[in-house]
Design a protein around this motif. Sequence first.
Motif, PDB file in Angstrom:
ATOM      1  N   GLU A   3       0.869  -1.183   0.000  1.00 25.12           N
ATOM      2  CA  GLU A   3       0.000   0.000   0.000  1.00 25.12           C
ATOM      3  C   GLU A   3       0.901   1.226   0.000  1.00 25.12           C
ATOM      4  O   GLU A   3       1.655   1.447   0.957  1.00 25.12           O
ATOM      5  CB  GLU A   3      -0.898   0.007   1.234  1.00 25.12           C
ATOM      6  N   GLN A  22       2.089   1.160 -10.173  1.00 25.84           N
ATOM      7  CA  GLN A  22       0.984   0.326 -10.667  1.00 25.84           C
ATOM      8  C   GLN A  22       1.508  -0.872 -11.451  1.00 25.84           C
ATOM      9  O   GLN A  22       0.978  -1.981 -11.310  1.00 25.84           O
ATOM     10  CB  GLN A  22       0.068   1.155 -11.566  1.00 25.84           C
ATOM     11  N   GLN A  27      -0.831  -1.244  -4.559  1.00 28.42           N
ATOM     12  CA  GLN A  27      -2.062  -0.495  -4.379  1.00 28.42           C
ATOM     13  C   GLN A  27      -1.685   0.956  -4.116  1.00 28.42           C
ATOM     14  O   GLN A  27      -1.068   1.267  -3.091  1.00 28.42           O
ATOM     15  CB  GLN A  27      -2.867  -1.046  -3.204  1.00 28.42           C
TER      16      GLN A  27
END
Length: 312
Positions: A3, A22, A27
């Motif tokens: 994340e 990406q 994420q």
Amino acid sequence: MREICVIGGSRYFGKLLVERLQDEDHQVTVINRGSVPPPPGVEHLVVDRNDEAALTAALDARTFDVVVDQVCYTPVQAAVAARVFAGRTRRYVMTSTIEVYDPATAALPASPADTPVPEDVVDPAAWLVAMDLPWHDDAYLEAHYAEGKRQAEAVLTRAGGFEFVSVRSAHVLGGGALEFTGRLAHYTERIAEGRAIAVHTKAQPTVFIHYEELAELMLWATAADFTGPINACSDGPLDVHGLVAIIARRIGREPVHRTVPAGGEASPFSFDRYYAMSNARAKKLGFSFSRSTDWMPGAVTETLTTEPSPTV
């Protein structure tokens, strides 16, 4: 998959960094004021990073493995980030600048003449922070850009709520019209039109980095485990004459130079002082740099094939 939160990330190497994150299936959450939407699949939080209450509310209970701060310019912004992200992230990576080493903007420790400066010339752990300066005034901030970055690094270094890295970037070029400062276009347009380029009598070298290489280094820094400042520059310092020679060969026209007197205003990247960083620490930690002379001709070509930018 990790994340990762990117503050800014709406243009140039920041936008490319989001795309590369990406590509690696992370994420990604982007925080900015909403002027440019992120790529599809990226969570977008539209909030002013200067508004601590709004930023806290927008984040709600979110946590991140890494935060990458592309737009931290002042100790006030850094202090807000330190409070908001303490306990929300393990690692915080801030984009800084070669300008922290500019002796014209601060009294710095003496370095050997004509020697690329290492990171410890500016130690953020020991740098004085003055939160009461008019950092919210745009004119003041523009005039004190380097000091704002130094003090922002200092605040985040001392925060203690996460691992902190500052990436001190060299002058970023490449990408044609994406290079929004127009500094490379300054040269291509003048050489193509036969206009004079203003240079110092004894122009000194500086360092550069391609925007794709800087995005790769930022990506690398998110996954590494080192902390502290790190210099980001391609191998091979260039003075303005070396830079102009590369551009002139690409254009096929001899450049015209105009020497400026001491204290006079010269073209971008003409410096009257040695202005190069050492990238030895990044190399020791495992990052491999290209040479400026390898990618610079391609960057010139990109500029020549895009619409002319405003003269600077």
